[in-house]
Every structure is written in C-alpha cells, then in structure tokens.
Design an enzyme around this catalytic site. Structure first.
Site, short mmCIF file in Angstrom:
data_model
loop_
_atom_site.label_atom_id
_atom_site.label_comp_id
_atom_site.label_asym_id
_atom_site.label_seq_id
_atom_site.Cartn_x
_atom_site.Cartn_y
_atom_site.Cartn_z
N ASN A 158 0.80 -1.24 0.00
CA ASN A 158 0.00 0.00 0.00
C ASN A 158 0.84 1.29 0.00
OD1 ASN A 158 0.72 -0.45 2.67
ND2 ASN A 158 -1.25 0.19 3.51
N GLU A 257 4.49 -3.71 12.51
CA GLU A 257 3.54 -2.66 12.15
C GLU A 257 2.38 -3.34 11.45
OE1 GLU A 257 3.74 0.44 12.97
OE2 GLU A 257 5.84 0.76 13.48
N CYS A 291 -3.24 1.55 6.82
CA CYS A 291 -3.44 1.02 8.17
C CYS A 291 -3.99 2.09 9.10
CB CYS A 291 -2.12 0.50 8.71
SG CYS A 291 -0.81 1.72 8.58
N GLU A 465 8.32 3.43 14.44
CA GLU A 465 9.10 3.85 13.26
C GLU A 465 9.02 5.36 13.14
OE1 GLU A 465 9.29 0.06 10.38
OE2 GLU A 465 7.52 1.29 10.07
P1 NAP Z 1 0.26 -9.00 3.97
O1 NAP Z 1 -0.54 -9.94 3.19
O2 NAP Z 1 0.54 -9.32 5.38
O3 NAP Z 1 1.60 -8.79 3.14
C1 NAP Z 1 2.61 -7.92 3.59
C2 NAP Z 1 3.96 -8.51 3.22
O4 NAP Z 1 4.10 -9.77 3.87
C3 NAP Z 1 4.13 -8.77 1.73
O5 NAP Z 1 5.46 -8.47 1.38
C4 NAP Z 1 3.87 -10.27 1.64
O6 NAP Z 1 4.53 -10.87 0.55
C5 NAP Z 1 4.49 -10.73 2.92
N1 NAP Z 1 4.06 -12.06 3.38
C6 NAP Z 1 2.91 -12.72 3.14
N2 NAP Z 1 2.94 -13.94 3.76
C7 NAP Z 1 4.13 -14.03 4.39
C8 NAP Z 1 4.77 -15.02 5.22
N3 NAP Z 1 4.19 -16.17 5.51
N4 NAP Z 1 6.01 -14.76 5.68
C9 NAP Z 1 6.62 -13.60 5.40
N5 NAP Z 1 6.08 -12.64 4.64
C10 NAP Z 1 4.84 -12.84 4.15
O7 NAP Z 1 -0.39 -7.55 4.02
P2 NAP Z 1 -0.89 -6.66 2.81
O8 NAP Z 1 -2.24 -7.07 2.42
O9 NAP Z 1 0.15 -6.57 1.77
O10 NAP Z 1 -0.92 -5.24 3.51
C11 NAP Z 1 -2.03 -4.75 4.12
C12 NAP Z 1 -1.92 -4.88 5.63
O11 NAP Z 1 -0.78 -4.15 6.07
C13 NAP Z 1 -3.09 -4.24 6.34
O12 NAP Z 1 -3.50 -5.05 7.41
C14 NAP Z 1 -2.52 -2.92 6.84
O13 NAP Z 1 -3.18 -2.41 7.96
C15 NAP Z 1 -1.12 -3.32 7.16
N6 NAP Z 1 -0.26 -2.13 7.21
C16 NAP Z 1 0.19 -1.73 8.42
C17 NAP Z 1 0.98 -0.60 8.52
C18 NAP Z 1 1.49 -0.13 9.84
O14 NAP Z 1 2.42 0.67 9.85
N7 NAP Z 1 0.97 -0.60 10.95
C19 NAP Z 1 1.30 0.12 7.36
C20 NAP Z 1 0.81 -0.31 6.13
C21 NAP Z 1 0.03 -1.46 6.08
P3 NAP Z 1 3.76 -11.16 -0.84
O15 NAP Z 1 3.42 -9.84 -1.38
O16 NAP Z 1 4.77 -11.87 -1.64
O17 NAP Z 1 2.55 -11.97 -0.47
#
Ligand code: NAP
Length: 485
Positions: A158, A257, A291, A465
């Site tokens: 994102n 995060e 997020c 962060e």
């Molecule tokens: P996600 O599915 O958790 O993916 C994030 C990252 O994790 C991607 O690089 C993904 O790789 C990787 N990943 C997936 N499965 C994994 C595993 N088993 N082991 C290690 N890495 C793995 O999340 P998203 O849908 O991309 O992002 C949205 C989420 O991020 C939302 O919940 C949002 O709230 C959160 N977010 C939080 C913050 C914060 O600062 N708190 C900021 C931004 C977003 P692939 O792409 O290769 O699947």
C-alpha cells in the site's frame, strides 16, 4: 523519463551483494496494473537459496558497515534523500502504475518517504551511550550502543516506498545491513529505491533486495538462520503473528507494524468544517488502503445527520480513474480480492440495516475500482465496523456520551491510529489518555510524520518507526562496568 523507464531491464531483478542478477531458475513474477488488470512488466522470482545468498551478503558486509563513520552513513542517506527528491516525479509515476494511487498522492508518498532518509541522516551522528558514577560511588557505568546486526524487512503494497524507507533509513543510520522483501504486487518502487541507494554509494551488501513468490519459505529459512538478528514487518496481523512465532528459535528482535481499525470521533462541539475536511484525509488517503485509515466514524447524535450529509457530498464529488490521468482523485483498489472484500462488507452492512448516502457499489469495467461510499445508521456490530475495510467506504454510527464514545472506540483488537474532533481542551486530554491507540490525531486527519514515533499496540503490533524512537529498534546496548581504581 517517466514511470517504467526509471528501471532498466537489469534492475527488474534481484539485488544481492551489490550486483543485479536474474533468478537462477529464470522464473519471473508479473506486475499487474490495477487500473485495467494488464501486465506492466515482471521481476525476478527468487528461490529460498537466493534469499539465503542475500543474507550471506548482508552478514558479510555487517562488520565493516558497523565500523563506518556515522557521518559517512548519514551522508549516504542525505544524498539518497536529495536524489529521491530530484526524481520524485518519476518515482511517483512508477509507484502509481504498480499500485494505482493518483500520481499526486504518490508524490506525497515520495516526499513523506524520503524524509525518513533526511531525518535519519541527521540521527546517524547522534547515537550515544552514557557515563555515570554508580550510586554507591566507586565504579563507573558506561553504555555502548551497537547495531543490532543483519535485518530482514518485509513490506506491504500500500505504501511501496515509505514502508521501506522508514526501516531502511534508521537501519543504515545505526549501521545495520539488511535483506528487503517488498510486496510481490508492488516491487518496482523498492527496486528503484535500491538503484538510488546504489548510485549514492551505499556499499555492496548493506542493502539486498529479493523479490519472490515463495514468501513464506523465505521468512522461514531466514528466521531459522542465527545470523539474522532483527525482523521488521509491515503488513497484516495474521502474517505478523506467523513472523513473531518464527522468531522464537533465534530470539530475533522484532518490530511489527500491523493492521488497524481507526475510530474517528466527532463530538458535538467540533468544528464540522474541519471534521469533514479531516475525515476526507483520514478516509481517502491511499483510497482507504492505509493502516491508519479511519475505519469507523463515531459521531455525536446531535451532529451526525449534518456530518453524514456533508461527507456524502464531498465523497460523491470525487473522480474515479487511472492514477496517471489528470483530475483523478481516487484510483483502483489493488486487486480483485480487495474489491470483493469491500463489496461484501458494504453489502453486509446494508443487510444489517445501514443506509447508503453515496456510492455503495463498484462502477464495473476493467480495473478494480470501488465508488467512494458513505453509510449511515451502521450497527456497531456490523462487520464493517469490526474489520479493516481497506477501501473508500466511511461507515457512520452515533453515540450519546463521551464515555460511550471511548468505550466503543476501544472495543477493537487493534490499537494503531485514532482521530478526535473537539474544541474542548479538557476532553482532548481525557481522550489522549484513555484511547488505547499508539497514535491520536486531534483535529487532524493525518498523523504520519517522519519525526514522530509511528506504531501501534494490541493486535496492531509493537515497535515504533520514525522520530528519535525509530533508531532504537536497530541498536543494542552493551553495559560496561568500570572500577574507578
Ligand atoms: P500481507 O498480506 O501481510 O503482506 C505484507 C507482506 O508480507 C508482503 O510483502 C507479503 O509478501 C508478505 N508475506 C505474506 N505472507 C508471508 C509469510 N508467511 N512470511 C513472510 N512474509 C509474508 O499484508 P498486505 O495485504 O500486503 O498489507 C495490508 C496490511 O498491512 C493491512 O493489514 C494494513 O493495515 C497493514 N499495514 C500496516 C501498517 C502499519 O504501519 N501498521 C502500514 C501499512 C500497512 P507477498 O506480497 O509476496 O505476499
């Protein structure tokens, strides 16, 4: 030069030990344009062995990098800030292509993301320990700050740039080396960033970037390796839990995060003009795919009707379209799964009794678009209030008393961002102290700031962060006991 031209063919590959190379298998990952579903380009699909080679490079570079003068590390970050700023238009265009957000917003992310480099270029030279006399006299207590060691950074789609720079910036400043695994859907911006860091003279092996479709295998293999000392992850709570569990064997340091479910509280004394303006920012930044996005609007009953109507007018006036086109306010969602998820949450809310003020559907056609939507009379228990929406939908529910507002705001497993609109100072203090969130925006819809400690509590994770706190995540402390004689 715009967009894809920013990356040469060579740079759509793995960056390991200062060398760009294809995956040995020749496998590639397609990068999709979310505005029409077409293939933009592809990047290398690394094997787990290649991910371990990236850690080999990071581990080999660690000792020399830790000895580099802090000023030198800071100057590298400062040059990277300057180059990112100079190339902001091109980087923004590239980000917009792979992620979908309007170019103007992507420029905002480049400005925000690059500031982490400037901030930590300044912090690199302010890492210090302490010296004190022991309370009982005699010995002296000295502390030495050292880099944690090789890190693994996993980032989401994102904010393809900023979620990387707020890890990479403090890690470089602290003297850590790293392996970065960007989201498979938006790898291009991170590769462009790696190319910039290479160009400004970051030594080989300090930053390694690995794109892979075997993400689970990569994290399992690297976390099992005792050379890896730290994992910083931004993404979903579900994946965060997996990474925390995987850290147990090697007891890696962690920053998590994770997801959010931000409440946006509007009290009866709020400046409604400001509240509507702030709601647009808190809801619509990144099409709601943030997020920190306002997920639940809790509005005092006496002003709820007017707030809903005015927010509906503003949301209904937004222009949907391809992020690179002029005049577009709202781009597509990242993929079909995201679109289906938002569609289902809105439908469930309507089935639960919510009323649609504006939007409420996907316009159809190519791409993963969803119309900006405002819902009123949303029951608190409706799934749209309990789950992360990650789309341009504002559900409004009402409250009667401050105590009820606080209780409802805190009634979530998450604890990342929250927003309050009130002109009452005493209430502001009460809210700041009683809301269980890592961040409270007061009469503002934007809390993110590179100089501030960004982070959450509860299921939103831990660690901070940005700010002075951000570099602490990358430092260890050695205490030295010195007898005075
Ligand atoms: P996600 O599915 O958790 O993916 C994030 C990252 O994790 C991607 O690089 C993904 O790789 C990787 N990943 C997936 N499965 C994994 C595993 N088993 N082991 C290690 N890495 C793995 O999340 P998203 O849908 O991309 O992002 C949205 C989420 O991020 C939302 O919940 C949002 O709230 C959160 N977010 C939080 C913050 C914060 O600062 N708190 C900021 C931004 C977003 P692939 O792409 O290769 O699947």
């Amino acid at each position: 030069m715009t967009g894809l031209d920013l990356l040469g063919a060579q740079q759509r590959n793995l960056f390991i030990g200062g060398t760009w190379r294809e995956a040995a298998s020749g496998a590639r990952i397609e990068v999709i344009d979310p505005a029409d579903g077409s293939v933009l380009t592809d990047v290398a699909d690394a094997s787990t062995e290649e991910a371990v080679e990236a850690l080999d490079a990071a581990a080999a570079a660690q000792a020399d990098w830790a000895r580099t003068a802090p000023r030198e590390r800071g100057e590298i970050l400062r040059r990277a800030f300057d180059l990112l700023t100079e190339r902001a238009d091109d980087v923004a265009h590239l980000m917009s292509l792979e992620m979908g957000k309007p170019v103007a917003e992507a420029k905002g992310e480049v400005a925000y993301g690059s500031e982490f480099f400037r901030w930590y270029s300044e912090e690199a030279v302010r890492i210090h320990g302490r010296w004190m006399q022991a309370p009982a006299g005699g010995s002296r207590l000295l502390t030495v700050r050292k880099p944690v060691g090789p890190c693994l950074f996993i980032t989401p789609w994102n904010f393809p740039l900023a979620m990387g720079t707020r890890k990479i910036g403090p890690a470089i400043a602290a003297g850590c080396t790293m392996v970065v695994k960007p989201a498979s859907q938006t790898p291009l911006t991170m590769l462009a960033l790696a190319a910039i860091l290479e160009e400004v003279g970051l030594p080989a092996g300090v930053l390694n970037v690995v794109t892979t479709s075997s993400t689970g295998e990569l994290s399992t293999a690297l976390q099992a390796d005792d050379r890896l000392r730290k994992v910083s992850f931004t993404g979903s709570t579900a994946v965060g839990r997996t990474l925390v569990a995987q850290s147990a064997d090697q007891l890696q340091r962690l920053s998590m995060e994770l997801g959010g479910n931000a409440p946006f509280l509007v009290f009866e004394d709020a400046d409604l003009d400001a509240a509507v303006e702030g709601a647009m920012v808190a809801k619509m930044r990144n099409m709601g795919e943030a997020c920190t996005s306002a997920n639940r609007f809790l509005v005092h009953r006496s002003v709820a009707a007017e707030f809903g109507e005015r927010l509906g007018e503003r949301m209904g006036g937004l222009t949907l379209g391809r992020g690179q086109d002029d005049g577009v306010d709202v781009g597509p969602l990242i993929d079909e799964k995201a679109l289906d998820g938002v569609t289902r949450l809105v439908q469930d809310a309507v089935d639960d009794g919510a009323h649609v003020v504006t939007g409420g559907s996907a316009p159809g056609g190519p791409g993963f678009f969803y119309s900006p939507t405002v819902l009123v009379d949303v029951p608190p228990a409706s799934a749209i209030n309990t789950q992360e929406i990650f789309g341009p939908v504002a559900p409004i529910t009402t409250f009667e008393t401050e105590a009820e507002a606080i209780e409802r705001a805190n009634a979530t497993e998450y604890g990342l961002a929250s927003y309050v609109y009130t002109r009452d100072l005493a209430r502001t203090i009460r809210l700041a102290e009683s809301l269980d969130f890592g961040m409270v925006g007061v009469n503002t819809g934007l809390v993110s700031n590179p100089a501030a400690p960004f982070g959450g509590m509860k299921a939103s994770g831990f660690g901070r962060e940005g700010g002075f706190e951000g570099i602490e995540e990358y430092l260890e402390t050695t205490y030295v006991a010195l007898p005075a004689d």
